[in-house]
Motif scaffolding. Structure first.
Motif, PDB file in Angstrom:
ATOM      1  N   SER B   6      35.054  34.396  32.350  1.00  0.00           N
ATOM      2  CA  SER B   6      35.772  34.349  33.629  1.00  0.00           C
ATOM      3  C   SER B   6      35.998  35.770  34.124  1.00  0.00           C
ATOM      4  O   SER B   6      35.781  36.751  33.400  1.00  0.00           O
ATOM      5  CB  SER B   6      37.114  33.651  33.454  1.00  0.00           C
ATOM      6  N   ILE B   7      36.480  35.872  35.364  1.00  0.00           N
ATOM      7  CA  ILE B   7      36.808  37.187  35.917  1.00  0.00           C
ATOM      8  C   ILE B   7      37.896  37.861  35.081  1.00  0.00           C
ATOM      9  O   ILE B   7      37.876  39.077  34.869  1.00  0.00           O
ATOM     10  CB  ILE B   7      37.248  37.037  37.400  1.00  0.00           C
ATOM     11  N   VAL B   8      38.805  37.043  34.563  1.00  0.00           N
ATOM     12  CA  VAL B   8      39.884  37.584  33.723  1.00  0.00           C
ATOM     13  C   VAL B   8      39.307  38.257  32.479  1.00  0.00           C
ATOM     14  O   VAL B   8      39.725  39.361  32.092  1.00  0.00           O
ATOM     15  CB  VAL B   8      40.881  36.463  33.324  1.00  0.00           C
ATOM     16  N   ASP B   9      38.311  37.587  31.850  1.00  0.00           N
ATOM     17  CA  ASP B   9      37.682  38.173  30.658  1.00  0.00           C
ATOM     18  C   ASP B   9      37.088  39.539  30.979  1.00  0.00           C
ATOM     19  O   ASP B   9      37.213  40.490  30.201  1.00  0.00           O
ATOM     20  CB  ASP B   9      36.550  37.264  30.142  1.00  0.00           C
ATOM     21  N   ILE B  10      36.436  39.610  32.130  1.00  0.00           N
ATOM     22  CA  ILE B  10      35.799  40.873  32.521  1.00  0.00           C
ATOM     23  C   ILE B  10      36.858  41.941  32.776  1.00  0.00           C
ATOM     24  O   ILE B  10      36.744  43.078  32.318  1.00  0.00           O
ATOM     25  CB  ILE B  10      34.932  40.678  33.791  1.00  0.00           C
ATOM     26  N   ALA B  11      37.917  41.532  33.490  1.00  0.00           N
ATOM     27  CA  ALA B  11      39.007  42.460  33.800  1.00  0.00           C
ATOM     28  C   ALA B  11      39.611  43.017  32.513  1.00  0.00           C
ATOM     29  O   ALA B  11      39.814  44.233  32.373  1.00  0.00           O
ATOM     30  CB  ALA B  11      40.060  41.750  34.644  1.00  0.00           C
ATOM     31  N   ASN B  12      39.844  42.133  31.525  1.00  0.00           N
ATOM     32  CA  ASN B  12      40.420  42.578  30.256  1.00  0.00           C
ATOM     33  C   ASN B  12      39.481  43.514  29.510  1.00  0.00           C
ATOM     34  O   ASN B  12      39.895  44.553  29.000  1.00  0.00           O
ATOM     35  CB  ASN B  12      40.744  41.373  29.371  1.00  0.00           C
ATOM     36  N   ALA B  13      38.203  43.130  29.467  1.00  0.00           N
ATOM     37  CA  ALA B  13      37.241  43.936  28.707  1.00  0.00           C
ATOM     38  C   ALA B  13      37.129  45.349  29.274  1.00  0.00           C
ATOM     39  O   ALA B  13      36.970  46.309  28.526  1.00  0.00           O
ATOM     40  CB  ALA B  13      35.866  43.259  28.720  1.00  0.00           C
ATOM     41  N   LEU B  14      37.226  45.475  30.587  1.00  0.00           N
ATOM     42  CA  LEU B  14      37.015  46.780  31.214  1.00  0.00           C
ATOM     43  C   LEU B  14      38.325  47.481  31.571  1.00  0.00           C
ATOM     44  O   LEU B  14      38.309  48.601  32.074  1.00  0.00           O
ATOM     45  CB  LEU B  14      36.146  46.632  32.477  1.00  0.00           C
ATOM     46  N   ASN B  15      39.438  46.762  31.345  1.00  0.00           N
ATOM     47  CA  ASN B  15      40.739  47.327  31.674  1.00  0.00           C
ATOM     48  C   ASN B  15      40.842  47.687  33.170  1.00  0.00           C
ATOM     49  O   ASN B  15      41.239  48.775  33.553  1.00  0.00           O
ATOM     50  CB  ASN B  15      41.020  48.549  30.780  1.00  0.00           C
ATOM     51  N   VAL B  16      40.423  46.752  33.981  1.00  0.00           N
ATOM     52  CA  VAL B  16      40.429  46.914  35.445  1.00  0.00           C
ATOM     53  C   VAL B  16      41.128  45.673  35.991  1.00  0.00           C
ATOM     54  O   VAL B  16      41.075  44.610  35.360  1.00  0.00           O
ATOM     55  CB  VAL B  16      38.975  46.974  35.986  1.00  0.00           C
ATOM     56  N   SER B  17      41.770  45.786  37.153  1.00  0.00           N
ATOM     57  CA  SER B  17      42.505  44.620  37.642  1.00  0.00           C
ATOM     58  C   SER B  17      41.557  43.506  38.078  1.00  0.00           C
ATOM     59  O   SER B  17      40.423  43.749  38.509  1.00  0.00           O
ATOM     60  CB  SER B  17      43.406  45.006  38.814  1.00  0.00           C
ATOM     61  N   LYS B  18      42.037  42.265  37.958  1.00  0.00           N
ATOM     62  CA  LYS B  18      41.277  41.067  38.294  1.00  0.00           C
ATOM     63  C   LYS B  18      40.840  41.124  39.759  1.00  0.00           C
ATOM     64  O   LYS B  18      39.724  40.752  40.111  1.00  0.00           O
ATOM     65  CB  LYS B  18      42.208  39.861  38.085  1.00  0.00           C
ATOM     66  N   THR B  19      41.763  41.592  40.613  1.00  0.00           N
ATOM     67  CA  THR B  19      41.474  41.651  42.053  1.00  0.00           C
ATOM     68  C   THR B  19      40.312  42.598  42.338  1.00  0.00           C
ATOM     69  O   THR B  19      39.424  42.297  43.124  1.00  0.00           O
ATOM     70  CB  THR B  19      42.719  42.154  42.808  1.00  0.00           C
ATOM     71  N   THR B  20      40.329  43.746  41.648  1.00  0.00           N
ATOM     72  CA  THR B  20      39.251  44.718  41.851  1.00  0.00           C
ATOM     73  C   THR B  20      37.909  44.114  41.439  1.00  0.00           C
ATOM     74  O   THR B  20      36.913  44.218  42.162  1.00  0.00           O
ATOM     75  CB  THR B  20      39.534  45.993  41.024  1.00  0.00           C
ATOM     76  N   ILE B  21      37.909  43.463  40.269  1.00  0.00           N
ATOM     77  CA  ILE B  21      36.663  42.822  39.794  1.00  0.00           C
ATOM     78  C   ILE B  21      36.182  41.823  40.846  1.00  0.00           C
ATOM     79  O   ILE B  21      34.995  41.772  41.197  1.00  0.00           O
ATOM     80  CB  ILE B  21      36.910  42.070  38.458  1.00  0.00           C
ATOM     81  N   SER B  22      37.112  41.047  41.346  1.00  0.00           N
ATOM     82  CA  SER B  22      36.767  40.020  42.326  1.00  0.00           C
ATOM     83  C   SER B  22      36.167  40.632  43.592  1.00  0.00           C
ATOM     84  O   SER B  22      35.152  40.150  44.096  1.00  0.00           O
ATOM     85  CB  SER B  22      38.013  39.201  42.648  1.00  0.00           C
ATOM     86  N   PHE B  23      36.797  41.719  44.085  1.00  0.00           N
ATOM     87  CA  PHE B  23      36.250  42.385  45.282  1.00  0.00           C
ATOM     88  C   PHE B  23      34.825  42.861  45.015  1.00  0.00           C
ATOM     89  O   PHE B  23      33.931  42.683  45.840  1.00  0.00           O
ATOM     90  CB  PHE B  23      37.122  43.587  45.688  1.00  0.00           C
ATOM     91  N   ILE B  24      34.632  43.469  43.851  1.00  0.00           N
ATOM     92  CA  ILE B  24      33.305  44.018  43.528  1.00  0.00           C
ATOM     93  C   ILE B  24      32.266  42.889  43.478  1.00  0.00           C
ATOM     94  O   ILE B  24      31.201  42.974  44.079  1.00  0.00           O
ATOM     95  CB  ILE B  24      33.342  44.789  42.183  1.00  0.00           C
ATOM     96  N   LEU B  25      32.615  41.793  42.778  1.00  0.00           N
ATOM     97  CA  LEU B  25      31.652  40.699  42.626  1.00  0.00           C
ATOM     98  C   LEU B  25      31.386  39.988  43.946  1.00  0.00           C
ATOM     99  O   LEU B  25      30.357  39.342  44.108  1.00  0.00           O
ATOM    100  CB  LEU B  25      32.140  39.700  41.575  1.00  0.00           C
ATOM    101  N   ASN B  26      32.322  40.102  44.877  1.00  0.00           N
ATOM    102  CA  ASN B  26      32.114  39.474  46.178  1.00  0.00           C
ATOM    103  C   ASN B  26      31.541  40.426  47.225  1.00  0.00           C
ATOM    104  O   ASN B  26      31.538  40.131  48.412  1.00  0.00           O
ATOM    105  CB  ASN B  26      33.422  38.864  46.688  1.00  0.00           C
ATOM    106  N   GLY B  27      31.067  41.572  46.737  1.00  0.00           N
ATOM    107  CA  GLY B  27      30.384  42.501  47.648  1.00  0.00           C
ATOM    108  C   GLY B  27      31.327  43.193  48.619  1.00  0.00           C
ATOM    109  O   GLY B  27      30.923  43.601  49.703  1.00  0.00           O
ATOM    110  N   ARG B  28      32.609  43.296  48.244  1.00  0.00           N
ATOM    111  CA  ARG B  28      33.561  43.893  49.166  1.00  0.00           C
ATOM    112  C   ARG B  28      34.035  45.267  48.698  1.00  0.00           C
ATOM    113  O   ARG B  28      35.064  45.771  49.166  1.00  0.00           O
ATOM    114  CB  ARG B  28      34.753  42.944  49.338  1.00  0.00           C
ATOM    115  N   ALA B  29      33.287  45.870  47.753  1.00  0.00           N
ATOM    116  CA  ALA B  29      33.705  47.149  47.165  1.00  0.00           C
ATOM    117  C   ALA B  29      33.832  48.238  48.230  1.00  0.00           C
ATOM    118  O   ALA B  29      34.829  48.965  48.264  1.00  0.00           O
ATOM    119  CB  ALA B  29      32.705  47.572  46.092  1.00  0.00           C
TER     120      ALA B  29
END
Lengths: 342, 342
Positions: B6-29
């Protein structure tokens, strides 16, 4: 743009009843015992005048979406691209649109795509299936969805399948190399447990065994989207097996990569290594020397796939008959596998 | 099958916020001013662990179907097949599925397909459009649907476009033939009024004019699905123009047909006729001699198409900025166009 013709226009022009025209255009001629002559006459006229069925009206009348979901392994592979195109043409002439996707041979992506097609209410499915989606297909069939597989089948899954005779094809190609006097014949392919790939290896092995004691040389390369990951192991294989005097490649893609390595290493066919590849296409036809290839009957595959699917779409009886159609390939013998070729 | 991350798993693994991961994956970086380093780190991790966004959950959350309709001219053409495949890959990594169809350059079929995509509620459209669908596209845009065109544009239609510099590409290729000393240079192509094809002819003509008085030799062949209908006129052209010492082919398809005629007539490149073709692919790379080709940046085209479309999907403001991106081609000079090649 042409003025849209209606079924009535066609019926009037040919002096045939509207109902008969409709049955023919909906692929129900055989079921309704309409003669082949008349079907041909109508289809010829329809092609001439460029008639396109009005799918929206038809959909409202029939409750169907008139779309078919097509899943191939990789749309950028010329074999799948040409089959997809032919299926699309034939479906369109019968009033159906095809929407297609690449499965990438990825089980979870394929499951995703099946769900997407379900959401989009496709009327039927055409698939070159990866392994691991047996349950998904069985669940579609249980829900009354027509599913036609092609290129390979899934052992245990009862549905219609259009395939070629893979085992005989590689058996025959290997025998041809033996007849030409080649002795150290290798089979180079992508690692796969799919039925068509297993049959291709077996055809080669059976031919080798039939001829006595020679060891078989099977090199399986792990597929990778990045071509360099295929070229590396292939290069190692050529370097590590200087005694090999003939290679049968299991697919067009691995065959093309093999030719690239041969160019790179300055190896010529057939003098250095004789070459045959599964699947025929322009790269093999225009190569110097032209490459002997096992040509799949792509038109016939497309015709059979769409005919079987249309039959199923038009006959929703509870126990429809299942068809397993095995088509013949054609070994196109060219200079790359002829011992005494110039 | 891999366990779904999940996005949460990715956020935890990289120590980055869930929202940031979500923006990046949705092409909104870019929009959210997230640094390129972080985007790269996340995308690399996502690729490594094989993360696939859960599209159903996302669709429920966003009210979107997460599917994009892609229309190419002909999926069996290697140029379109490889672009389609790359777009599909990139879209899938961003949580979108692509459903595609061939327009056949047929206006009425394309209109049919647009209606079908509308019925299937796609979120956006990617098209290599035929002529005659200007109004259909304008009506999509009026309804707020994102539409990205590629390969060609429709004069007068205001939407995003990704193209290559066709005019400069053929200008440059023709100049290269002149620099090599070829004098009677012909341009052989399919008859078409599409913008990319008109620009290719003009590039050739401009180069010819820039060099003085020579007459231009443009042969336009009517496209036909039946290859023999292309080969016939092409054969006549070769026979009727023995003085031509170099040919620039306008597309990979016509170039491949031209090579087949040259093989048939025993004409060798570059000694009998020098050859360059638009579009690069395995047929040209593996030919003897290798064929000089105008390589389109297929990866870059696919990247730009999907990036622009994702930006539009994520920014539904009433007056979004329009992008017209012109990418450079690469003239791959090989022996077929070199005067003194062996």
């Amino acid at each position: 743009m042409k003025k849209k013709l209606s079924i009535v226009d066609i019926a009037n022009a040919l002096n045939v009843s509207k109902t008969t025209i409709s049955f023919i255009l909906n692929g129900r001629a055989q079921e309704k015992r309409i003669g082949a002559d008349l079907v041909e006459k109508v289809m010829k006229y329809v092609a001439e005048v460029g008639y396109k069925p009005n799918s929206l009206a038809k959909s409202l009348r029939t409750g169907k979406s008139n779309t078919i979901g097509l899943m191939v392994e990789d749309i950028s592979n010329p074999f799948f691209a040409s089959i997809a195109r032919l299926i699309e043409d034939r479906a369109y002439k019968n009033g159906y649109k095809i929407i297609y996707c690449s499965t990438d041979n990825d089980t979870s992506k394929t499951q995703d795509l099946i769900n997407m097609f379900r959401d989009r209410h496709v009327d039927g499915y055409i698939m070159a299936p990866p392994e691991g989606i047996e349950e998904d297909i069985e669940s579609l069939i249980k829900d009354g969805m027509p599913v036609v597989l092609f290129d390979r089948h899934l052992p245990g899954v009862k549905t219609d399948v259009i395939e070629v005779d893979n085992l005989f094809s590689t058996y025959n190609a290997t025998r041809h190399l033996m007849d030409q006097g080649f002795k150290n014949i290798a089979f180079v392919t992508f690692a796969s447990h799919q039925t068509q790939m297993m049959d291709r290896v077996r055809g080669y092995q059976d031919a080798m065994k039939s001829n006595g004691l020679r060891p078989t040389i099977v090199k399986e390369i792990v597929f990778n989207q990045d071509e360099e990951q295929i070229m590396g192991p292939l290069r190692d294989f050529f370097k590590g097996n200087p005694d090999v005097d003939a290679i049968l490649f299991g697919t067009n893609h691995i065959g093309t990569c093999g030719l690239k390595i041969m160019h790179e290493m300055g190896l010529k066919a057939p003098t250095d290594i004789a070459v045959i590849s599964f699947d025929d296409y322009d790269v093999f036809k225009l190569h110097s020397p032209p490459i002997t290839a096992i040509a799949q009957p792509v038109e016939e595959i497309a015709d059979n796939v769409i005919t079987v699917l249309l039959e199923k779409l038009n006959d929703r009886s509870s126990s429809p008959k299942l068809q397993s159609i095995i088509l013949k390939t054609d070994l196109k013998i060219r200079n790359s596998s002829l011992k005494n070729a110039i």
